[in-house]
Design a protein around this motif. Structure first.
Motif, short mmCIF file in Angstrom:
data_model
loop_
_atom_site.label_atom_id
_atom_site.label_comp_id
_atom_site.label_asym_id
_atom_site.label_seq_id
_atom_site.Cartn_x
_atom_site.Cartn_y
_atom_site.Cartn_z
N ASN A 13 0.89 -1.11 0.05
CA ASN A 13 0.00 -0.08 0.05
C ASN A 13 0.88 1.11 0.04
O ASN A 13 2.01 1.23 0.43
CB ASN A 13 -0.78 -0.18 1.18
N GLY A 14 0.29 2.33 -0.35
CA GLY A 14 0.80 3.57 -0.27
C GLY A 14 2.35 3.86 -0.64
O GLY A 14 3.24 4.54 0.11
N LEU A 15 2.92 3.19 -1.67
CA LEU A 15 4.10 3.27 -2.19
C LEU A 15 4.62 5.00 -2.53
O LEU A 15 3.89 5.20 -3.43
CB LEU A 15 4.57 2.18 -3.25
N PHE A 16 5.85 5.31 -1.98
CA PHE A 16 6.02 6.55 -2.54
C PHE A 16 7.72 6.65 -2.29
O PHE A 16 8.01 5.94 -1.38
CB PHE A 16 5.28 7.79 -2.21
N PHE A 17 8.40 7.46 -2.99
CA PHE A 17 9.47 7.95 -2.74
C PHE A 17 9.68 9.34 -2.44
O PHE A 17 9.03 10.25 -3.01
CB PHE A 17 10.47 7.71 -4.18
N PHE A 18 10.60 9.81 -1.46
CA PHE A 18 10.43 11.09 -0.91
C PHE A 18 11.85 11.30 -0.30
O PHE A 18 12.19 10.72 0.69
CB PHE A 18 9.16 11.56 -0.21
N GLU A 19 12.38 12.36 -0.47
CA GLU A 19 13.94 12.88 0.08
C GLU A 19 14.76 11.59 0.10
O GLU A 19 15.26 11.37 1.48
CB GLU A 19 13.69 13.68 1.09
N GLY A 20 14.96 10.76 -0.93
CA GLY A 20 15.97 9.68 -0.71
C GLY A 20 15.55 8.30 0.07
O GLY A 20 16.15 7.39 -0.02
N THR A 21 14.17 8.58 0.28
CA THR A 21 13.57 7.24 1.19
C THR A 21 12.59 6.56 0.43
O THR A 21 11.61 7.39 -0.13
CB THR A 21 13.24 7.45 2.39
N TYR A 22 12.41 5.19 0.06
CA TYR A 22 11.29 4.47 -0.57
C TYR A 22 10.49 4.13 0.73
O TYR A 22 11.00 3.63 1.62
CB TYR A 22 11.83 3.22 -1.20
N HIS A 23 9.02 4.17 0.77
CA HIS A 23 8.16 3.86 1.94
C HIS A 23 7.33 2.81 1.15
O HIS A 23 6.64 2.94 0.20
CB HIS A 23 7.31 5.07 2.10
N LEU A 24 7.24 1.79 1.90
CA LEU A 24 6.45 0.62 1.59
C LEU A 24 5.46 0.43 2.74
O LEU A 24 5.86 0.32 3.96
CB LEU A 24 7.38 -0.68 1.41
N PHE A 25 4.02 0.56 2.44
CA PHE A 25 3.05 0.35 3.45
C PHE A 25 2.51 -1.06 3.11
O PHE A 25 2.60 -1.59 2.02
CB PHE A 25 2.07 1.62 3.39
N TYR A 26 1.77 -1.50 3.98
CA TYR A 26 1.09 -2.86 3.62
C TYR A 26 0.02 -3.36 4.58
O TYR A 26 -0.02 -2.83 5.59
CB TYR A 26 2.37 -3.89 3.37
N GLN A 27 -0.87 -4.10 3.89
CA GLN A 27 -2.03 -4.60 4.62
C GLN A 27 -1.27 -5.60 5.53
O GLN A 27 -0.41 -6.42 5.36
CB GLN A 27 -3.02 -5.43 3.86
#
Ligand code: FRU
Length: 473
Positions: free
Chosen positions: A24-38
């Motif tokens: 869920n909610g995958l995005f990249f911001f200021e050098g960091t990849y974010h992975l959210f998940y169920q």
């Protein structure tokens, strides 16, 4: 209690002691990849859905983060799937002091199973989220299945477009500020596969380097009704004119032919975005997800992959390959094999690079361990198809014992190249530069220790070669 073989992945994302499903909610911001998940914080089966969170600087090694969105069982409900966008221009107005809001869009699923679309925002780059006080932003229109919002910025119109699945079609909405949404159109009533409910849409433009043209891509997960049983992802290529999605052709196309590539979505705000998108999918299938024997944890993500548009004479298609960063997983101590009288010894986790001469009409790869488990992959170049069989590979379960067929694509090349990334309980196959892929779970009683290759043209003159690169430890 841990089973004797707990199949803990060595290079795939999973959450120890928890159940996970969709990314869920995958995005990249200021050098960091974010992975959210169920995620279920209490158990290793599906239920009590929250958004778990992990971060990475390279998409390969992940740090676990605190839970990002908590379920509200007595309120609007559990937190089901969705996406996130980096609201660079603060169109939402959530930022008051010059921050860049990250806006997560998700489905609230209430106790009485009413699904509505909601928002949460972060003003610290995705570390923590606050739920929007006026949720839901899209009420339920009287449909049982209405979920998984994914938002994209529609540059030509200067507005956001949200895709939400509604039964077996998609509803598109638009908004200037992510808060108020107006319905635009519906897509999918008489097109695509309809063997099951549609889930987890993703809509985005993709620029084809080969032709210099841009097309819009719509990804849809479908459950059941996949080409090899249960859950799978189909996709459509066409145009999005700001209101309607118009398809290139009416053929049903599958993103991955395996049984274990589901609910994939792409990252927002990745700089390579015009020509490629980065996708992660959940490596399981609703046919058996709650029953797999990895019972100290359950559910893992695929390797992050690059999605690209390839041009065929009369149409476009998608291809997928592991992200470049995954190269650092593999040791440079490769072994090369050209003679196949004796089986090839295998490490526990590794990458295989297989080059088959196209004149070899049939090649059989067999993975074996000392416990009598067997995986077979038959590559039949006379009929241009690959046939994968895990029915004797361990985990003897009727729903799991799949055989998987992959139609291969004719090309002018003399060789068929296949890359396989093998982990403790999964195999990801990329055929012919990723124009076909096959992702499959597998729970052998012990790791497969040898690979036997046989075929009708494995002579010394044959250029067939297999490279084995062990996972770097
Ligand atoms: C897909 C899915 C979504 C839903 C989520 C619930 O696997 O069924 O449609 O939002 O899982 O966990």
């Amino acid at each position: 209690c841990e089973s004797p073989n707990s199949w803990i992945p060595e290079f795939h994302f999973y959450k120890p002691n928890h159940w996970i499903n969709d990314p869920n909610g995958l995005f990249f911001f200021e050098g960091t990849y974010h992975l959210f998940y169920q995620m279920n914080p209490d158990d290793v089966v599906w239920g009590n859905m929250h958004w778990g969170h992990a971060t990475s600087e390279d998409l390969i090694s992940w740090e676990h983060e605190p839970i990002a969105l908590y379920a509200e069982p007595e309120g609007l409900g559990y937190i089901f799937s969705g996406g996130a966008v980096v609201d660079v221009n603060n169109t939402s107005g959530f930022a008051k002091s010059g921050e860049t809001p990250i806006v997560a869009t998700f489905t609230h699923h209430s106790k009485d199973e009413v699904q509505t679309q909601s928002l949460a925002f972060s003003l610290d780059g995705g570390k923590t989220f606050e739920k929007y006080s006026n949720n839901p932003v899209i009420p339920n229109p009287g449909l049982k299945d209405f979920r998984d919002p994914k938002v994209v910025w529609y540059e030509p119109g200067n507005y956001w477009v949200k895709a939400v699945v509604a039964g077996q079609c998609v509803h598109f909405y638009r908004s200037e500020n992510l808060l108020q949404w107006e319905k635009l159109s519906e897509f999918g009533h008489n097109i695509g596969a309809h063997g099951g409910v549609w889930e987890c849409p993703d809509l985005f433009p993709l620029h084809c380097e080969q032709s210099g043209e841009t097309r819009w891509v719509l990804l849809i997960s479908i459950n059941p009704g996949g080409p090899n049983g249960g859950s799978a992802m189909q996709y459509f290529i066409g145009d999005f004119d700001g209101r309607d999605f118009l398809v290139q052709d009416k053929d049903t196309r599958w993103l991955d032919y395996g049984t274990d590539f589901y609910a994939g979505i792409t990252f927002d705000n990745v700089s390579e975005a015009p020509t490629q998108r980065t996708i992660i999918a959940w490596m399981s299938n609703w046919n058996y997800a709650n029953k797999t024997p990895d019972n100290a944890w359950r559910g893992a993500m695929t390797l992050p992959r690059i999605l690209k548009l390839v041009k065929h004479p009369h149409s476009y298609a998608l291809c997928m390959e592991p992200v470049k960063q995954s190269e650092k997983l593999w040791s440079s101590k490769k072994s090369s094999h050209r003679v196949f009288d004796a089986p090839i010894a295998l490490p526990d986790a590794y990458k295989l690079e297989i080059t088959l001469e196209k004149t070899a009409s049939e090649t059989l790869l067999e993975w074996r361990n000392g416990q009598g488990n067997l995986i077979k992959l038959k590559i039949d170049l006379a009929n241009m198809c690959a046939h994968f069989d895990r029915s004797e590979a361990g985990f003897d379960n009727h729903d799991f014992a799949a055989t998987i067929d992959v139609p291969l694509l004719a090309s002018d090349s003399e060789f068929m190249e296949i890359t396989v990334c093998v982990d403790t309980c999964s195999l990801e196959f990329f055929f012919a530069n990723g124009e076909r892929t096959l992702t499959a779970l597998c729970f052998p009683d012990s790791a497969f220790s040898e690979l036997k290759v046989s075929g009708n043209l494995l002579s010394v003159a044959d250029k067939t070669e297999i490279l084995v690169s062990p996972l770097k430890k």
